[in-house]
Design an enzyme around this catalytic site. Structure first.
Site, PDB file in Angstrom:
ATOM      1  N   GLN D 109       0.840  -1.198   0.000  1.00 36.52           N
ATOM      2  CA  GLN D 109       0.000   0.000   0.000  1.00 36.52           C
ATOM      3  C   GLN D 109       0.878   1.251   0.000  1.00 36.52           C
ATOM      4  OE1 GLN D 109      -1.717   0.532   3.787  1.00 36.52           O
ATOM      5  NE2 GLN D 109      -3.281   1.995   3.158  1.00 36.52           N
ATOM      6  N   SER D 112       0.662   6.573   2.857  1.00 35.62           N
ATOM      7  CA  SER D 112       1.282   7.573   3.745  1.00 35.62           C
ATOM      8  C   SER D 112       2.549   8.153   3.153  1.00 35.62           C
ATOM      9  CB  SER D 112       1.653   6.942   5.084  1.00 35.62           C
ATOM     10  OG  SER D 112       0.509   6.550   5.776  1.00 35.62           O
ATOM     11  N   SER D 144       4.479  -1.706   4.481  1.00 33.89           N
ATOM     12  CA  SER D 144       4.940  -3.038   4.871  1.00 33.89           C
ATOM     13  C   SER D 144       4.885  -3.950   3.655  1.00 33.89           C
ATOM     14  CB  SER D 144       4.120  -3.592   6.032  1.00 33.89           C
ATOM     15  OG  SER D 144       2.765  -3.523   5.749  1.00 33.89           O
ATOM     16  N   GLU D 227      -9.567  -1.289   6.179  1.00 39.74           N
ATOM     17  CA  GLU D 227      -8.503  -1.365   7.170  1.00 39.74           C
ATOM     18  C   GLU D 227      -9.068  -1.262   8.585  1.00 39.74           C
ATOM     19  OE1 GLU D 227      -5.753   1.956   7.375  1.00 39.74           O
ATOM     20  OE2 GLU D 227      -4.133   0.634   7.992  1.00 39.74           O
ATOM     21  N   GLU D 360      -4.837  10.489  18.590  1.00 43.47           N
ATOM     22  CA  GLU D 360      -5.413  11.827  18.477  1.00 43.47           C
ATOM     23  C   GLU D 360      -6.554  11.842  17.441  1.00 43.47           C
ATOM     24  OE1 GLU D 360      -2.119  11.217  18.558  1.00 43.47           O
ATOM     25  OE2 GLU D 360      -1.739  12.040  20.556  1.00 43.47           O
TER      26      GLU D 360
END
Lengths: 372, 390, 372, 390
Positions: D109, D112, D144, D227, D360
């Protein structure tokens, strides 16, 4: 295991909640707390006779509902949510459970059977004459003695529900005695908890009738396990009321509930309450099975009670305290009912074993031994 | 030419020689007139125009004589006087400062409102001009001493059509004027330390205005800065203050002890001690002329410590913690942490993180002013007050 | 009492800080931690000879600076701020203090005096052969025994600074022996703290020279009291680095340091660090007076050490942990030096008495007795 | 007409009778072709168009036969497959799903970025159209399995001139294409579970685009919802999981015990237990068809518990806690809380509150979606991506 609510339980909840919405609004509770008679006898009569909550735990053969700790827990959630000034915990849970356990092995004498039937019918209200601060895990102090003439003498401090009771159930060592409230002196003290005040019960040569055996640990642990559902109700009210407030209250032209620091605290509190719900439900569920003492199931129920009481006590206090803080000055005023919940939460923390006492019990129950 | 230490001491000695401390009011009036009230105030207004630090010289010389009451006169001395000095006309200064200082006239503060707490500048009390007068309508809250007060410092909105900070004006409010109603405000402790003040068609002459019309926020900021300075402090002695109360119970009542309570008590001892040391360090910095930013932040720590300690105290006492000493509804003039029971302390301490700046606001201040973190996006900066969501 | 820094202390700080800024940047520390020799011998030499930190606590008669715990504390703040891989704590504080105390009553033998002079000159580095995890409040395990032939035998685990030492100071009961590092086997272990690794010290018939008495409680408490200043430095670096990061890092088109939840957490951390500074300074100040054992002043210094070590340990860990969290993924990477500080903070928490051990000591020191 | 339980069972039984589980790849290929990979997928794409819940029937019948690897194939099975099903063309589905499911092709994936973590939509990797191809440049992180992967799901910015959510496009990235560089990313534990992926002038044919140009955020949301569902869980057994590890040490090592540690262990036992019960209650709700909002919130609790427990574990062990089992830099395919030492667990658990949504962000989600609290003022809604402050 089921940690959910059954349909029957939800119906019971709805009828209690509807009645309380009508008859036990916070402003009325506050006015009553300022009066000479903090308990709402009329409301208790209606709850007992129309909804049958007084006899919920009483077996059907005595005219009760023959329900279990699960149903009693749901009633307690609603009574906690309303800080309702009725003697359900003290009469229909603690005193009733003491009476039921008193008769488990030897059978109740006539006086005990009659009392169960009167309790179930809502004709009589009882109180267990034990300090509300007593822990299931420490031997009770022996404040009451049996005189040579068969009467009882002694002083018991911090008894909850005594002023609402017609009958006192008085432990004398490992025996339980029945005493008419009129034969005792009952002095209500100024109490931190305005909606469940405590009293000093003084017995001086009061006639008592033995109704069976008394096992303090079992009775108090049962009460502690169920008290967690009341604490859950208190916490849920505080959470919901605070959420409503911070959605409405504007400062700096924004609802204060849009400020991230406050949002994050509320998210954490909500998680705490969600876990309190699971813990209280688990305790009620395991107590409902009435496991034989000494069995694996009984130990599991004890551990569940210790977990729930330590967790729910602290969560109820935390949510009430955060509620006061987030209400700002308003939360410090007498006229806002929040303080009734704060006081109930704080007193319930001490009641029937502090969080620390219940965590301590897990040393043995969860095999986490203390240092030598 | 400003006076030096010796000259101030001489004045104080001479004053003391010439006046009878037995006549309290007369003595204080004369002390004001001698310029020994606040030496750094101008002559004729209770001062000598001397450096501020020489006040200590006067205090030493006049120790043991009648003094203003730091309780009932707190708002007058701490907040009203510096504001009147900074913004008042000479007439106002001459009219108000003397009886303020002698205590013949008590002052209170009409700032907070039910709808304006942390966001004080959003206050809604209106003052509308009517010739030489202003007509004031609104509700104020958390007013201590209002029932004793002759005068109040008051902030009111004179122009709703401009952004909130700009439409405010500062007044001296006559607490004896028709339309001023003071009601005690009962708190969760059962007592009323504070009041609500309802203002209904209260007429104030324009001569009671302090500062320019529309300049009220700036004037109020002066007042509030003086409030902040007053807060802080905390126990000086190791093991003093609230931890001392709990520790005394712990020491004298071995039957109450458990390991759970012990660990919590030890942790709170440590926190009390490091907080005390931080306060002591702050005082050393101030004395060394290096004021640190810890000042406003210390209040955060004291509030949370008071709350944690008083909560532990109730739990520690077990059965006794279920009692309350007295629910009688009465006025009280001050917070009594040491004369009342643990239940009172527990409930009263809840206010420590609200009064005088909530802990939330203080954390914002530390984050922005001390740590230099950016402020949040503001949605109310340029919006006329009347159009703000409420 | 003075909790501030004197001008002399600030000058000492400035010279240490300047040198470290030049010679001990975090990226260099990280590269060194990956190498076979984690200690920076060159840096240590410069610090010792040019700034004289190695002899800070050594009396002037032995060629030291004759300074006090206050100055050593300032150096530790700077070394903590840089997670500097130099044996200051282990050699110039713990070993030096052990040696000084060894000679207090009986006078040091020649071997001890020589060693002090060599330490002061930065020619020799020593380590106290005691587990870094040893607590001042518990008797040391007796791992080392004196053989009949006068040599020493035994194994001491978790010794910090041994691999950087030329000389080991080995407690045998209440006596302190001097052993050449070359006569011991020193096996460095993979250590949680990459910049202050621990080693197993094995003595098999190692020649030792007695240099005086050893009072574990006093030596270790002195070390613990000064370690708090290193912890303060660690916490200050983490706080400053995290503040810089959250001012710069944007998400949702705002610096993440503008989000209120994060601001409030940073405000609380800052208060914690401000209190750690006062506590560490107080401990250093009272230790600097070298009070006579058993006096009121000595008890006060012990209490100050217990307060500071329990507080600063937890604050350093908390600030480092929050730093990792607020750096997001970056904080989890090896290449950002933050983890060096996290590891140092976590290992220092255990070092020379855990926070719990120091709080426990307050039972006696602050007269808060444990339950019976 | 959809298949019922009996029909699905018959197919599974017949399939098993006709194929040799000894040939792993052959067996899995055949199972896909028989529509027994995901029964709710369409025929020809590994499914039978049957109701999703009938997959259980297949799993029961084929238990003990070769299965896809839930580790290396996690992203393919859990995230890529549902997205390809929802947004892929028939050609894409036919090309990718079969080797994805059999494990012949591994997926990773590429979402990010160093500059886009919590705020994923602000990502900066550019894809510029060049005829029938897209040229991709940028850097991705926390990937990963990238070193095993044949394909990746990739979100890239195709229009910087519109607000951030609108200028994104979703691609399948060929991990063997020139310009793709995978570097292991070492973590604070010493290992590399993840990679950085550098994309330099990577040319992808337009046939690898998934969904419409500019519709990438919607496509990615589908991926991310899958996810979230995968997270949660936690120990089922009382005293299991991380608390069990610490409790075992406690029980077997009486010499380590202190009252301080005991109180903290008891408190964490309680918290572990109530968290486990909340998870159990959530599963009961799901089973009863009443999904509760607790799901995403449970991760918050597990993260903080893992951190508190592993921290206590290090402290509890004293001297041993100062050691670390192994700092060797090596790749690892998974988190090993049970096979490694307390130091590893302590460090690795720090990631629990960052990966898969920081604590958060999760608190924001709970506050807004569960508690109905208002969102904060947004400053990035209508601003073109290129003009956003960074």
């Amino acid at each position: 295991m089921t940690l959910l609510y059954t349909e029957v339980e939800e119906e019971l909840r709805a009828s209690v909640r509807d009645l309380l919405a009508d008859r036990c609004r916070p402003d009325a509770v506050l006015r009553r707390a300022e009066s000479a008679s903090p308990y709402d006898a009329d409301l208790w009569k209606t709850l007992s006779r129309e909804i049958g909550v007084a006899g919920l735990l009483v077996p059907e053969e005595y005219g009760g509902a023959g329900a279990s700790a699960r149903e009693a827990a749901v009633v307690l959630e609603e009574l906690g949510r309303a800080v309702a000034p009725v003697p359900f915990l003290t009469s229909a849970v603690l005193a009733t459970e003491a009476l039921l356990q008193a008769g488990v092995h030897e059978g109740l004498p006539a006086g005990g059977r009659d009392l169960l039937a009167e309790l179930a019918a809502g004709e009589t209200t009882a109180a267990l004459a034990v300090s509300l601060a007593a822990s299931p895990y420490r031997p009770l102090p022996p404040p009451v003695t049996l005189n040579d003439d068969g009467t009882l003498g002694g002083e018991i401090r911090a008894v909850a529900g005594a002023d609402a009771a017609d009958v006192l159930l008085v432990p004398v060592g490992t025996a339980l005695y029945r005493v008419r409230a009129g034969d005792a002196r009952i002095d209500v003290l100024p109490s931190l908890d305005l909606t469940r005040p405590i009293a000093v019960v003084t017995l001086s040569g009061a006639p008592g009738e033995r109704v069976g055996a008394f096992d303090a640990r079992r009775v108090l642990a049962f009460g502690a396990g169920l008290l967690t559902s009341e604490q859950l109700g208190v916490a849920e009210w505080c959470l919901a009321t605070t959420l409503a407030h911070i959605r409405e209250r504007h400062q700096f032209a924004r609802p204060i509930g849009s400020f991230q620091a406050i949002k994050h605290r509320m998210a954490d509190l909500w998680l705490d309450v969600a876990r309190a719900r699971a813990a209280a439900r688990n305790a009620a569920n395991l107590l409902a099975a009435r496991p034989e003492p000494g069995t694996e199931a009984a130990l599991e129920a004890e551990a569940a009670t210790a977990v729930a009481k330590s967790w729910c006590s602290e969560v109820a206090v935390r949510v009430a305290e955060e509620g006061v803080q987030l209400h700002g000055g308003t939360g410090m005023t007498w006229e806002h009912p929040l303080h009734l919940y704060l006081k109930r939460a704080k007193a319930s923390e001490t009641a029937l074993g502090t969080p620390g006492a219940h965590r301590d019990a897990l040393s043995a129950l969860a095999d986490l031994p203390a240092p030598i | 030419m400003t006076l030096d230490e010796e000259a101030v001491r001489e004045r104080a000695v001479a004053f003391l020689a010439g006046h009878d401390p037995g006549d309290r009011t007369g003595f204080l009036r004369a002390r004001f007139d001698a310029g020994l009230a606040w030496v750094h105030f101008p002559e004729g207004l209770g001062g000598l125009g001397a450096p501020r630090e020489l006040q200590n010289v006067v205090e030493r010389e006049l120790a043991g004589t009648p003094q203003p009451d730091p309780g009932t006169q707190a708002i007058g001395l701490g907040m009203a006087a510096p504001t009147i000095l900074a913004f008042g006309t000479r007439e106002q200064q001459e009219r108000f400062l003397r009886p303020l200082w002698t205590g013949e006239e008590i002052w209170c503060q009409l700032f907070s409102e039910p709808g304006a707490g942390s966001d004080l500048a959003t206050l809604a009390t209106r003052a509308v001009r009517d010739g030489d007068e202003w007509v004031v309508d609104g509700q104020k809250v958390w007013t201590s001493g209002a029932h004793h007060a002759r005068w109040a410092i008051l902030v009111a909105r004179t122009d709703p059509g401009v952004p909130k900070h700009r439409g405010l004006t500062y007044f001296v409010c006559d607490m004896h004027a028709p339309g001023v109603e003071v009601r005690p405000l009962r708190q969760i402790t059962g007592e009323a330390e504070f009041n609500e003040v309802f203002l209904t068609g209260v007429r104030l002459p324009d001569s009671l205005r302090l500062g320019a019309v529309g300049d009220g926020w700036r004037v109020a900021t002066t007042t509030l800065m003086n409030e902040r300075v007053a807060i802080g402090g905390g126990p000086v002695r190791r093991g003093g203050g609230m931890i001392g109360l709990v520790a005394d119970t712990w020491r004298s009542r071995p039957e109450l002890r458990t390991h759970d309570l012990h660990r919590r008590l030890l942790a709170l001892w440590v926190e009390s001690e490091v907080t005390r040391l931080a306060g002591a360090r702050l005082r050393e910095q101030l004395a060394a002329g290096q004021p640190g930013p810890e000042g406003s932040a210390m209040k955060l720590s004291f509030a949370s410590l008071n709350q944690a300690l008083s909560a532990l105290d109730v739990e520690l006492r077990g059965e006794e913690g279920l009692e309350y000493d007295d629910w009688t509804f009465r006025r009280s003039e001050s917070v009594d942490f040491f004369g009342r029971g643990p239940g009172y302390r527990y409930l009263r301490a809840k206010g420590n993180s609200i009064e005088g700046g909530t802990s939330e606001i203080l954390r914002n201040i530390v984050a922005e002013r001390v740590l230099g973190l950016p402020s949040e996006p503001r949605v109310d900066k340029d919006v006329p007050w009347k159009d703000l969501p409420r």
